[in-house]
Design a protein around this motif. Sequence first.
Motif, PDB file in Angstrom:
ATOM      1  N   LEU A 289      19.699 -38.043 -16.163  1.00 36.90           N
ATOM      2  CA  LEU A 289      21.202 -38.280 -16.228  1.00 36.90           C
ATOM      3  C   LEU A 289      20.665 -37.153 -15.270  1.00 36.90           C
ATOM      4  CD1 LEU A 289      23.927 -39.207 -17.179  1.00 36.90           C
ATOM      5  CD2 LEU A 289      24.116 -37.051 -18.151  1.00 36.90           C
ATOM      6  N   HIS A 290      21.211 -37.518 -13.786  1.00 40.51           N
ATOM      7  CA  HIS A 290      21.030 -36.153 -13.066  1.00 40.51           C
ATOM      8  C   HIS A 290      22.638 -36.634 -12.299  1.00 40.51           C
ATOM      9  CE1 HIS A 290      16.486 -35.835 -11.186  1.00 40.51           C
ATOM     10  NE2 HIS A 290      16.897 -37.497 -12.286  1.00 40.51           N
ATOM     11  N   ALA A 291      22.285 -35.312 -12.208  1.00 38.87           N
ATOM     12  CA  ALA A 291      24.794 -34.220 -11.668  1.00 38.87           C
ATOM     13  C   ALA A 291      24.007 -34.322 -10.423  1.00 38.87           C
ATOM     14  CB  ALA A 291      24.294 -33.120 -12.248  1.00 38.87           C
ATOM     15  N   PHE A 292      24.598 -35.440  -8.994  1.00 32.82           N
ATOM     16  CA  PHE A 292      24.677 -34.251  -7.753  1.00 32.82           C
ATOM     17  C   PHE A 292      25.771 -33.672  -7.624  1.00 32.82           C
ATOM     18  CE2 PHE A 292      21.657 -38.321  -8.169  1.00 32.82           C
ATOM     19  CZ  PHE A 292      20.778 -37.678  -7.385  1.00 32.82           C
ATOM     20  N   ARG A 293      26.308 -33.086  -6.242  1.00 35.62           N
ATOM     21  CA  ARG A 293      27.040 -32.266  -6.366  1.00 35.62           C
ATOM     22  C   ARG A 293      28.586 -32.593  -6.692  1.00 35.62           C
ATOM     23  NH1 ARG A 293      25.153 -28.516  -1.474  1.00 35.62           N
ATOM     24  NH2 ARG A 293      26.494 -27.140  -2.070  1.00 35.62           N
ATOM     25  N   HIS A 294      28.211 -34.258  -5.731  1.00 37.25           N
ATOM     26  CA  HIS A 294      29.792 -35.480  -5.860  1.00 37.25           C
ATOM     27  C   HIS A 294      29.828 -36.416  -7.503  1.00 37.25           C
ATOM     28  CE1 HIS A 294      29.086 -32.992  -2.083  1.00 37.25           C
ATOM     29  NE2 HIS A 294      30.926 -32.634  -2.404  1.00 37.25           N
ATOM     30  N   CYS A 295      28.665 -36.265  -7.707  1.00 41.66           N
ATOM     31  CA  CYS A 295      28.748 -37.619  -8.763  1.00 41.66           C
ATOM     32  C   CYS A 295      27.617 -37.391  -9.914  1.00 41.66           C
ATOM     33  CB  CYS A 295      28.857 -38.257  -8.132  1.00 41.66           C
ATOM     34  SG  CYS A 295      26.929 -38.891  -7.239  1.00 41.66           S
ATOM     35  N   THR A 296      27.928 -38.048 -10.722  1.00 39.30           N
ATOM     36  CA  THR A 296      26.493 -38.309 -11.618  1.00 39.30           C
ATOM     37  C   THR A 296      26.317 -39.405 -11.868  1.00 39.30           C
ATOM     38  OG1 THR A 296      27.590 -35.807 -12.988  1.00 39.30           O
ATOM     39  CG2 THR A 296      25.826 -37.856 -14.367  1.00 39.30           C
ATOM     40  N   VAL A 297      24.223 -39.566 -11.868  1.00 41.54           N
ATOM     41  CA  VAL A 297      24.294 -40.810 -11.986  1.00 41.54           C
ATOM     42  C   VAL A 297      23.117 -41.031 -13.092  1.00 41.54           C
ATOM     43  CG1 VAL A 297      22.219 -42.422 -10.727  1.00 41.54           C
ATOM     44  CG2 VAL A 297      24.638 -41.142  -9.400  1.00 41.54           C
ATOM     45  N   ASP A 298      23.359 -41.768 -13.977  1.00 35.48           N
ATOM     46  CA  ASP A 298      22.770 -42.535 -15.420  1.00 35.48           C
ATOM     47  C   ASP A 298      21.307 -42.878 -14.660  1.00 35.48           C
ATOM     48  OD1 ASP A 298      21.424 -42.408 -17.275  1.00 35.48           O
ATOM     49  OD2 ASP A 298      23.086 -43.647 -18.295  1.00 35.48           O
ATOM     50  N   PHE A 299      20.357 -42.534 -14.149  1.00 31.54           N
ATOM     51  CA  PHE A 299      18.880 -43.506 -14.055  1.00 31.54           C
ATOM     52  C   PHE A 299      18.583 -44.560 -14.947  1.00 31.54           C
ATOM     53  CE2 PHE A 299      19.185 -40.239 -10.142  1.00 31.54           C
ATOM     54  CZ  PHE A 299      18.935 -41.629  -8.531  1.00 31.54           C
ATOM     55  N   SER A 300      18.826 -44.508 -15.743  1.00 30.14           N
ATOM     56  CA  SER A 300      18.354 -45.072 -16.992  1.00 30.14           C
ATOM     57  C   SER A 300      18.723 -47.159 -16.874  1.00 30.14           C
ATOM     58  CB  SER A 300      18.871 -44.624 -18.670  1.00 30.14           C
ATOM     59  OG  SER A 300      19.752 -44.241 -18.413  1.00 30.14           O
ATOM     60  N   ARG A 301      20.224 -46.758 -15.645  1.00 27.99           N
ATOM     61  CA  ARG A 301      20.749 -48.110 -15.883  1.00 27.99           C
ATOM     62  C   ARG A 301      21.202 -48.234 -14.585  1.00 27.99           C
ATOM     63  NH1 ARG A 301      22.634 -49.808 -20.701  1.00 27.99           N
ATOM     64  NH2 ARG A 301      23.890 -51.250 -19.584  1.00 27.99           N
ATOM     65  N   ARG A 302      20.885 -47.614 -13.826  1.00 27.80           N
ATOM     66  CA  ARG A 302      21.442 -47.530 -12.237  1.00 27.80           C
ATOM     67  C   ARG A 302      20.035 -47.726 -10.972  1.00 27.80           C
ATOM     68  NH1 ARG A 302      26.437 -46.500  -9.981  1.00 27.80           N
ATOM     69  NH2 ARG A 302      25.331 -47.990  -8.514  1.00 27.80           N
ATOM     70  N   ILE A 303      20.787 -48.823 -10.309  1.00 26.81           N
ATOM     71  CA  ILE A 303      19.504 -48.140  -8.910  1.00 26.81           C
ATOM     72  C   ILE A 303      19.989 -48.584  -7.879  1.00 26.81           C
ATOM     73  CG2 ILE A 303      17.691 -49.834  -7.243  1.00 26.81           C
ATOM     74  CD1 ILE A 303      17.736 -51.715 -10.104  1.00 26.81           C
ATOM     75  N   LEU A 304      19.646 -47.303  -6.810  1.00 26.94           N
ATOM     76  CA  LEU A 304      21.464 -46.562  -6.339  1.00 26.94           C
ATOM     77  C   LEU A 304      20.469 -47.466  -4.506  1.00 26.94           C
ATOM     78  CD1 LEU A 304      21.977 -43.121  -6.780  1.00 26.94           C
ATOM     79  CD2 LEU A 304      22.944 -45.683  -7.445  1.00 26.94           C
ATOM     80  N   VAL A 305      20.791 -47.910  -3.742  1.00 27.98           N
ATOM     81  CA  VAL A 305      20.401 -47.988  -2.546  1.00 27.98           C
ATOM     82  C   VAL A 305      21.209 -46.269  -1.666  1.00 27.98           C
ATOM     83  CG1 VAL A 305      21.195 -49.387   0.187  1.00 27.98           C
ATOM     84  CG2 VAL A 305      21.712 -50.524  -2.926  1.00 27.98           C
ATOM     85  N   MET A 306      19.800 -46.140  -0.748  1.00 29.81           N
ATOM     86  CA  MET A 306      20.155 -45.265   0.511  1.00 29.81           C
ATOM     87  C   MET A 306      20.173 -45.878   1.465  1.00 29.81           C
ATOM     88  SD  MET A 306      17.744 -42.192   1.756  1.00 29.81           S
ATOM     89  CE  MET A 306      17.276 -41.237   0.041  1.00 29.81           C
ATOM     90  N   ALA A 307      21.378 -45.769   1.903  1.00 30.46           N
ATOM     91  CA  ALA A 307      21.752 -46.089   3.656  1.00 30.46           C
ATOM     92  C   ALA A 307      21.150 -45.343   4.420  1.00 30.46           C
ATOM     93  CB  ALA A 307      22.944 -46.177   3.938  1.00 30.46           C
ATOM     94  N   VAL A 308      20.246 -45.734   6.140  1.00 34.53           N
ATOM     95  CA  VAL A 308      19.503 -45.081   6.932  1.00 34.53           C
ATOM     96  C   VAL A 308      20.758 -44.620   8.184  1.00 34.53           C
ATOM     97  CG1 VAL A 308      17.515 -44.852   8.298  1.00 34.53           C
ATOM     98  CG2 VAL A 308      17.669 -45.991   5.972  1.00 34.53           C
ATOM     99  N   VAL A 309      21.381 -43.325   8.200  1.00 35.25           N
ATOM    100  CA  VAL A 309      21.838 -42.772   9.749  1.00 35.25           C
ATOM    101  C   VAL A 309      20.714 -42.118  10.520  1.00 35.25           C
ATOM    102  CG1 VAL A 309      23.739 -42.032  10.190  1.00 35.25           C
ATOM    103  CG2 VAL A 309      23.884 -43.209   9.034  1.00 35.25           C
ATOM    104  N   ASN A 310      20.511 -42.559  11.713  1.00 33.51           N
ATOM    105  CA  ASN A 310      19.819 -41.322  12.055  1.00 33.51           C
ATOM    106  C   ASN A 310      20.161 -40.929  13.693  1.00 33.51           C
ATOM    107  OD1 ASN A 310      17.682 -41.069  10.911  1.00 33.51           O
ATOM    108  ND2 ASN A 310      16.637 -43.258  11.216  1.00 33.51           N
ATOM    109  N   ARG A 311      20.354 -39.937  14.355  1.00 30.71           N
ATOM    110  CA  ARG A 311      20.967 -39.424  14.750  1.00 30.71           C
ATOM    111  C   ARG A 311      19.873 -39.346  15.977  1.00 30.71           C
ATOM    112  NH1 ARG A 311      25.742 -35.524  16.137  1.00 30.71           N
ATOM    113  NH2 ARG A 311      25.562 -37.001  17.838  1.00 30.71           N
ATOM    114  N   THR A 312      19.169 -40.016  16.749  1.00 25.32           N
ATOM    115  CA  THR A 312      18.243 -39.366  17.205  1.00 25.32           C
ATOM    116  C   THR A 312      17.784 -40.837  18.474  1.00 25.32           C
ATOM    117  OG1 THR A 312      16.664 -40.681  15.388  1.00 25.32           O
ATOM    118  CG2 THR A 312      16.598 -38.468  15.649  1.00 25.32           C
ATOM    119  N   PRO A 313      18.020 -40.441  19.416  1.00 27.35           N
ATOM    120  CA  PRO A 313      17.809 -41.082  20.671  1.00 27.35           C
ATOM    121  C   PRO A 313      16.792 -42.384  20.593  1.00 27.35           C
ATOM    122  CG  PRO A 313      17.148 -39.168  21.886  1.00 27.35           C
ATOM    123  CD  PRO A 313      17.540 -39.129  20.283  1.00 27.35           C
ATOM    124  N   ASP A 314      15.930 -41.513  19.934  1.00 25.48           N
ATOM    125  CA  ASP A 314      14.602 -42.620  19.620  1.00 25.48           C
ATOM    126  C   ASP A 314      14.234 -43.006  18.511  1.00 25.48           C
ATOM    127  OD1 ASP A 314      13.814 -40.486  19.341  1.00 25.48           O
ATOM    128  OD2 ASP A 314      11.824 -39.998  19.911  1.00 25.48           O
TER     129      ASP A 314
END
Length: 324
Positions: free
Chosen positions: A12-37
């Motif tokens: 159980l991970h309490a993030f600052r804006h939500c709580t996730v139970d990693f024993s029952r969840r798989i999260l998708v992390m999106a990638v947003v890069n503010r770089t010209p390259d």
Amino acid sequence: MPLLLPELAHPLHAFRHCTVDFSRRILVMAVVNRTPDSFFDDGATFALDAAVSAARQAVSDGAEWVDVGGAPFAPGPAVPPEQEAERIVPVIRELRRCSGPAGTAIISADTFHPAVAERALEEGADVINDTTGLSHPDVARVVAEAGAHLVITHSLARPRTPYPSPSYTDVVTEVATFLHRKVDQAVSLGVPAEKIIVDPGHDLNKNTLHSLELTRRFEEITALGFPALAAVSNKDFIGETLDQHKSARLAGSLAAAQMCIMQGARIIRMHQVGPASSIARMSEAVFGWREPMRMEHNMGPANAPADRSVGLGDAVEWEELLQH
């Protein structure tokens, strides 16, 4: 490949804006890069409006986590911390102002600079994603003081410097040992173990065979007991294995991510969120953590008398089953 779901020391991970139970969840992390390259999109999200729009779209497509970067990992000229912060911080600020899921999504700042990490956390980031393995230990101190999460990634080179011809006796064992040592360091600097995530760093100071071996033996990373991040999306080890340009690596990326999930990965960092969300949600359903969104196939009354495979007693009315 057998299904390997190792025990998590702190599911159980309490993030600052939500709580996730990693024993029952798989999260998708999106990638947003503010770089010209940027590696994948060649700077398509460099402009602030484009970056915020891409982040909001990623959440709409199923991402629970947005990773915002302002400097490439690849070797090259250093990006001054002030400039990196100017790229990252406004995106985080604008996302936190959003209503709905985009405003409450997990947000990480991809940085190894303590000053950038501090500003990102002040604006509402939940996580610092340090792809340099705490090259600056003060990053851990900043994270600890903010009560935030930390992603610790395996990499060997100094930031933005080349590391030609990396060599390992046993890449997986050495990566796991490195991560264990860095976790101990982060804890000693005040980061609670229940706020640490590990990433073996596919392709980071590793050749294609090293990254393939990490994928094949990902369970040795998840065996450390921390939620593990698989950052495999469109990377060179996929391109070299399949002889594909980065624009054609989606299927290979999904295959690599799925292999990591089957060995316990709990976060997958992906550029194409929609397909990645589908494999994450499908995996959760197969593991028994998520109900199907609907039940229609072979569920009509005509199927009821002959269907004994669903494990329901004769006392259960078929209409009741349809309601579930």
